[in-house]
Write an enzyme that holds these catalytic residues in place. Sequence first.
Site, PDB file in Angstrom:
ATOM      1  N   ALA A 224       0.825  -1.217   0.000  1.00  0.00           N
ATOM      2  CA  ALA A 224       0.000   0.000   0.000  1.00  0.00           C
ATOM      3  C   ALA A 224       0.858   1.266   0.000  1.00  0.00           C
ATOM      4  O   ALA A 224       0.438   2.294  -0.531  1.00  0.00           O
ATOM      5  CB  ALA A 224      -0.938  -0.005   1.195  1.00  0.00           C
TER       6      ALA A 224
ATOM      7  N   CYS B 120       4.271   1.368  11.579  1.00  0.00           N
ATOM      8  CA  CYS B 120       5.112   1.895  10.508  1.00  0.00           C
ATOM      9  C   CYS B 120       5.941   3.074  11.015  1.00  0.00           C
ATOM     10  O   CYS B 120       6.873   3.489  10.367  1.00  0.00           O
ATOM     11  CB  CYS B 120       4.251   2.286   9.320  1.00  0.00           C
ATOM     12  SG  CYS B 120       3.113   0.984   8.888  1.00  0.00           S
TER      13      CYS B 120
HETATM   14  C1  LIG Z   1      -3.585   2.750   6.362  1.00  0.00           C
HETATM   15  C2  LIG Z   1      -2.285   2.214   5.862  1.00  0.00           C
HETATM   16  N1  LIG Z   1      -1.838   2.598   4.667  1.00  0.00           N
HETATM   17  C3  LIG Z   1      -0.690   2.135   4.160  1.00  0.00           C
HETATM   18  C4  LIG Z   1       0.100   1.253   4.854  1.00  0.00           C
HETATM   19  C5  LIG Z   1       1.370   0.735   4.251  1.00  0.00           C
HETATM   20  O1  LIG Z   1       1.139  -0.561   3.782  1.00  0.00           O
HETATM   21  P1  LIG Z   1       2.336  -1.517   3.271  1.00  0.00           P
HETATM   22  O2  LIG Z   1       2.915  -2.132   4.502  1.00  0.00           O
HETATM   23  O3  LIG Z   1       1.633  -2.521   2.396  1.00  0.00           O
HETATM   24  O4  LIG Z   1       3.281  -0.690   2.509  1.00  0.00           O
HETATM   25  C6  LIG Z   1      -0.311   0.831   6.122  1.00  0.00           C
HETATM   26  C7  LIG Z   1       0.542  -0.072   6.939  1.00  0.00           C
HETATM   27  O5  LIG Z   1       0.445  -0.170   8.123  1.00  0.00           O
HETATM   28  C8  LIG Z   1      -1.548   1.307   6.634  1.00  0.00           C
HETATM   29  O6  LIG Z   1      -1.997   0.927   7.827  1.00  0.00           O
END
Ligand SMILES: Cc1ncc(COP(=O)(O)O)c(C=O)c1O
Length: 385
Positions: A75, A331
């Site tokens: 994402a 994150c």
């Molecule tokens: C709302 C949201 N968007 C984007 C991401 C990023 O996703 P990815 O780990 O697939 O890069 C996260 C990850 O925690 C998320 O919670």
Amino acid sequence: MRIGDIIYMDYQASTPLDPRVLEAMMPYMTEIFANPHASQHLLGHQANQACESAQAVIAEAIGALPNEIIFTAGATEANNQAIASILLGYKGKRKKVLISSIEHKCVKEAAAFYGNRLGYYIEEIPVLSSGAIDPVAYDRMLTEEVLLVSIMAVNNEIGTLQQVATLAEQAHNVGAIFHCDAAQAPDAADIDVMEWGVDLLSLSAHKMYGPKGIGALFIDASLHQDLPALIHGGGQQGGLRSGTLPVPLCVGFGKAISLWSAEKKQRHEHLRQMSALFLQALDKADIPYHVNGTRTSCHHGNLNIEFIDIDADRLLSQIQPHVCASTGSACNSGFLAPSYVLQAIGLSLPRAASSVRFSLGQGTDESQIVDAVELIAQAVSLPSS
Ligand SMILES: Cc1ncc(COP(=O)(O)O)c(C=O)c1O
């Protein structure tokens, strides 16, 4: 889920791989390993077929057409691609971008990076104490200067579910394009790009019991001819994102989303029951707490809890290694800045610093909740040093 004597309550950071997904992926790591873009032999053709059927399954699960799905690395990349390609593709047409004040860092940072370099004004839409978009502010901020609105379906820290269809319709009424980060939506909502009326939507497989390292960006077909590629090379994926597709990951994502489609109702109900048990157990243990966000329109497995007058980092360290949970979003972990999401819903810094996110999933059961709450009760009762 228990791993030895560790109770996992961090499903919004990542979900475990469903064994049925692993089983579907295995042949593509061993026998059908060929390059899916090698069209002159059988193994290449089989690998390509597997990617195409995964793409079709993902499209069907969210109400899209197969050629509207671009595989990405997750994402983060999907959100970056959505924002960058719209800002580049429509440069000079309009000058504002609206994002909610509680977007994931990858939306905030991508909007700031590309917006600043390409000459757009980036504005943040405030949210109410529930985490829902402030309707009055949104209405005021939506003008014909707005090119793009980016609002997440479900927040990763407090679990608030936005009224995406209404928000997208309002954006369209002023001629703006609407992007939705739906990474956290699978455990909270049905995702339907037609019903929601979104132009772009981001997904991540590892938030739905699929593998890490793969996600998808839905781009409405009507936008394709206007959007530049960001990754250049062999012209794969309709030229929008070059590079050899990771076949096992594509297959795993397809399997994970097909299981999600079939099981989502039971999954949502399981989370509703588990979160109710968790809160009952806190009540029974007489732990003073407050739930941040809302319990009505939300991801039920997302419990963001303020433990009154308790330091959340100390609490988390005291329940280590037995309970996996987090403060802020995973994150962001590694540096302990106070959560901007909790501040955006009106929490003071001390209250934000007393808050922990427990995120429940399909492997959560009653005995894990009882054990986790017992550990929390012990930690909360210790005197602060
Ligand atoms: C709302 C949201 N968007 C984007 C991401 C990023 O996703 P990815 O780990 O697939 O890069 C996260 C990850 O925690 C998320 O919670």
